[in-house]
Design a protein around this motif. Structure first.
Motif, PDB file in Angstrom:
ATOM      1  N   LEU B 129       0.849  -1.155  -0.050  1.00  0.00           N
ATOM      2  CA  LEU B 129       0.009  -0.151  -0.001  1.00  0.00           C
ATOM      3  C   LEU B 129       0.821   1.293  -0.189  1.00  0.00           C
ATOM      4  N   SER B 130       1.111   1.613  -1.121  1.00  0.00           N
ATOM      5  CA  SER B 130       2.202   2.804  -1.373  1.00  0.00           C
ATOM      6  C   SER B 130       1.467   4.103  -1.118  1.00  0.00           C
ATOM      7  N   ILE B 131       0.375   4.186  -1.674  1.00  0.00           N
ATOM      8  CA  ILE B 131      -0.296   5.484  -1.752  1.00  0.00           C
ATOM      9  C   ILE B 131      -1.911   5.417  -1.243  1.00  0.00           C
ATOM     10  N   GLU B 146       3.721  -2.765  -5.770  1.00  0.00           N
ATOM     11  CA  GLU B 146       4.113  -4.092  -6.394  1.00  0.00           C
ATOM     12  C   GLU B 146       3.323  -4.614  -7.352  1.00  0.00           C
ATOM     13  N   ARG B 147       1.879  -4.498  -7.262  1.00  0.00           N
ATOM     14  CA  ARG B 147       0.953  -4.861  -8.455  1.00  0.00           C
ATOM     15  C   ARG B 147       1.095  -3.966  -9.413  1.00  0.00           C
ATOM     16  N   ALA B 339      16.995  -7.096  -1.485  1.00  0.00           N
ATOM     17  CA  ALA B 339      17.139  -5.601  -1.605  1.00  0.00           C
ATOM     18  C   ALA B 339      15.958  -4.831  -0.749  1.00  0.00           C
ATOM     19  N   TYR B 340      15.042  -5.391  -0.392  1.00  0.00           N
ATOM     20  CA  TYR B 340      14.121  -4.909   0.390  1.00  0.00           C
ATOM     21  C   TYR B 340      14.463  -4.538   1.831  1.00  0.00           C
ATOM     22  N   ARG B 415       3.641  -3.237   3.337  1.00  0.00           N
ATOM     23  CA  ARG B 415       3.963  -4.178   2.472  1.00  0.00           C
ATOM     24  C   ARG B 415       3.874  -5.444   3.177  1.00  0.00           C
ATOM     25  N   GLY B 416       3.274  -6.463   2.316  1.00  0.00           N
ATOM     26  CA  GLY B 416       3.079  -7.885   2.649  1.00  0.00           C
ATOM     27  C   GLY B 416       2.128  -8.089   3.745  1.00  0.00           C
ATOM     28  N   GLN B 417       1.226  -7.408   3.847  1.00  0.00           N
ATOM     29  CA  GLN B 417       0.011  -7.614   4.795  1.00  0.00           C
ATOM     30  C   GLN B 417      -1.149  -8.341   4.273  1.00  0.00           C
ATOM     31  N   SER B 418      -1.804  -9.417   5.096  1.00  0.00           N
ATOM     32  CA  SER B 418      -2.896 -10.127   4.827  1.00  0.00           C
ATOM     33  C   SER B 418      -4.082  -9.375   4.614  1.00  0.00           C
ATOM     34  N   GLN B 419      -4.063  -8.127   5.501  1.00  0.00           N
ATOM     35  CA  GLN B 419      -5.127  -7.520   5.598  1.00  0.00           C
ATOM     36  C   GLN B 419      -4.708  -5.986   5.989  1.00  0.00           C
TER      37      GLN B 419
END
Lengths: 204, 429
Positions: B129-131, B146-147, B339-340, B415-419
């Motif tokens: 969730l970048s924005i 990412e998507r 990298a991350y 990043r990488g959260q299920s919810q």
């Protein structure tokens, strides 16, 4: 009840079937080989390797006779690859062309160095709209004819390269030179020199 | 947080071979269909036919054992390689997160923001969730870095649709970087890679687009000035020298609502050039009453760009918890899969500024400090020019919504959260 045994199934697959399968396999190989051979022998076909490792080929012969809008005159014009001895076609995607601003001087030098009967330089804008093309051209003011591709015919062909600027020098007998983006100044100048060295006379 | 390194998932090679089962009955190999056919066809070959049945079976078993051994060796080699990867980098970041999680009870957010609602984003598998932007009608607009997609969600957090198509051309985006509400409830999406801004009507129909290629940058952030009817795009990524190296230039670019370029502002700071911070300059920005406030992550200086185009430094965070970067990030030596975590660990060495919001007569600045909790929020008074409150929190300020609420991320990571949980709040100052 028949129990499972490898020997039973051996009778089910006859020699005829195996030979047919082998025959089909060779036939498929022959067809694909001839396809690639014909693509390689097409003088207007160019193979492009993308930065992502992908590879594709485009057939520039579909440009012949296609109608595009000349953004300078606003008129529709039919493209002819035979109107000059040599034609340098530059594909530009205005939104996704980081090198276009830098490489433009090389194309403009070529366009102004030769008579159009010897070398004709044209740009074709792709992946864009008429409005975007207009503002892009107003800023760039390129010293060469610029065409906007709104042609369905061209969009349906596997013609448009993924990365632009994509430059291709086409002689009367086919493609003489093709190159993708040149990010560095020395590469840009080198491309200009290559074009000069590759130009053909009309009789050649 | 701007576009990060794409992560690569390593898959074990040769899985297909491992899945071919071989069983034995009464000393004879009883193999599945593929092996059976192979055996039967092999019998028809003359050389194979001359062998006794026992030898034929032994030969096939030998071949199968060879395949199993090769696959086994490959798997062992792969797992060995995975074990050799440096894990210390990821540990430092994980430990910092764990510490922040352990101290969650001391979160001070509620001392300045009163929670109104908690929204769960549902209907799509958001990876990063970048924005988050919020329209006047409380529609949530999201960019998943990412998507590489811009999406809209209803006021309750339910997915309603994708904004624009994937691709290169008007109405399409290759890599959306920001999404905002513009005039007439329309939505604009900036494309980082396609160098284009697409504008869609409230019903999602494509309306118009403009390209910003000619200013030599890639837009990381975008704001729309409804008072003056203009866009501000932020970015510098491909302003390069003749040698193809990033040189940096003006960071902020202004366009009218038809996409006509007006002017560029805000030169890339010289001191950040030596540390090669070009890839880490995603700004914290907010626009209120025609005035733009902006801060770069590596410099606690709040700049103000007014309607006349004059830009000046407003505040400097001298006596704050802020710490600027002193070490360059060496990205070339890092395996892509690490990298991350590597970047996150590098960011532990300083305190990147992540968010900025103009709320009434105050400016709220949030930066990552990992001082017990993940973030520090400073509240500046605009009239006095002083910090009136400073708190520690685990909540990232995502946006000041056009509906008047302030939105925070309720997850510790984006990043990488299920919810993904969003906290809708009301400022208490």
């Amino acid at each position: 009840m028949r129990s499972f045994s490898p020997y039973l199934s051996s009778k089910a697959v006859s020699t005829k079937t195996i030979l047919s399968a082998v025959g089909l396999f060779f036939l498929a190989g022959l067809v694909s080989a001839s396809y690639f051979r014909s693509a390689r022998n097409n003088p207007y076909c160019v193979r492009i390797s993308g930065a992502d490792g992908s590879s594709s080929s485009i057939d520039l012969s579909v440009l012949e006779g296609v109608t595009l809008i000349n953004l300078g005159s606003g008129q529709r014009e039919q493209i002819s690859l035979r109107s000059s001895c040599n034609t340098l076609v530059v594909f530009i995607s205005p939104g996704d062309c980081p090198n276009c601003l830098k490489e433009r001087s090389v194309w403009e030098n070529l366009a102004t160095s030769y008579d159009v009967s010897r070398l004709r330089v044209i740009a074709i804008l792709v992946h864009t709209s008429a409005e975007e093309s207009k503002s892009f051209l107003e800023f760039l003011n390129l010293k060469m004819p610029v065409y906007y591709n709104d042609s369905d015919h061209l969009n349906q062909q596997p013609l448009i390269p993924k990365e632009t600027p994509f430059k291709t020098l086409i002689g009367r007998e086919g493609v003489l030179l093709a190159q993708g983006p040149n990010p560095k100044a020395n590469e840009q100048a080198e491309f200009g020199n290559k074009v000069r060295a590759t130009l053909r006379n009309c009789g050649e | 947080m701007g576009p990060q390194f794409p992560l690569i998932t390593t898959t074990a090679q040769g899985e297909g071979f491992v899945n071919a089962p071989v069983t034995f009955q009464n000393g004879h190999a009883v193999s599945p269909a593929a092996t059976t056919i192979f055996l039967n066809q092999a019998r028809k070959l003359s050389a194979f036919n001359h062998l006794s049945r026992r030898w034929q079976e032994l030969l096939v078993m030998f071949l199968i054992i060879q395949v199993v051994l090769v696959v086994g060796c490959n798997s062992a080699k792969l797992s060995g390689l995975q074990k050799d990867r440096p894990i210390s980098q990821s540990n430092a970041y994980s430990l910092a997160l764990q510490q922040a999680k352990d101290n969650a009870s001391s979160d001070e957010l509620e001392s300045i923001f009163k929670g109104k609602a908690r929204l769960s984003l549902s209907g799509q598998n958001i990876k990063s969730l970048s924005i988050l932007r919020v329209k006047q009608d409380s529609t949530l607009l999201v960019v998943d870095n990412e998507r590489r997609v811009a999406e809209s969600y209803g006021p309750s957090g339910t997915y309603t649709g994708t904004v624009g198509e994937v691709g290169n051309g008007p109405g399409k985006q290759l890599w959306p970087s920001d999404v905002i509400e513009v005039a007439n409830q329309s939505v604009a999406v900036s494309d980082f890679q396609g160098h284009r801004v697409n504008i869609f009507a409230n019903d999602g129909q494509f309306r118009s687009s403009f390209i910003y290629t000619t200013q030599n940058f890639s837009a990381q952030r975008m704001v729309y000035d409804a008072v003056n009817g203009c866009f501000f795009l932020f970015g510098n990524r491909w302003q390069t020298s003749d040698n193809g190296e990033i040189s940096g230039a003006d960071l902020l670019h202004k366009y009218d609502q038809n996409g006509q370029f007006i002017a560029s502002y805000f030169p890339f700071p010289d001191k950040a050039k030596s540390l090669d911070l070009y890839s880490f300059n995603s700004p914290a920005m907010d626009l209120s009453d025609g005035v733009l406030y902006i801060a770069l992550p590596f410099d606690y200086t709040i700049y103000r760009l007014d309607k006349s185009g004059e830009m000046k430094a407003l505040f400097q965070g001298a006596n704050t918890a802020f710490k600027e970067p002193t070490v360059k990030l060496e990205t070339e030596k890092i395996p892509r899969e690490d990298a991350y975590n590597y970047v996150q660990t590098w960011r532990l060495g300083w305190t990147p500024i992540l968010a900025l919001a103009r709320i009434n007569d105050h400016l709220v600045i949030e930066y990552q400090t990992f001082d017990k909790l993940r973030y520090t929020i400073d509240v500046w008074s605009l009239p006095s020019g002083n910090i009136v409150k400073s708190i520690k929190t685990n909540h990232l300020l995502l946006t000041r919504g056009a509906d008047g609420y302030i939105y925070f991320l309720d997850n510790l990571e984006n990043r990488g959260q299920s919810q993904y949980e969003i906290l809708q709040s009301i400022p208490q100052f």
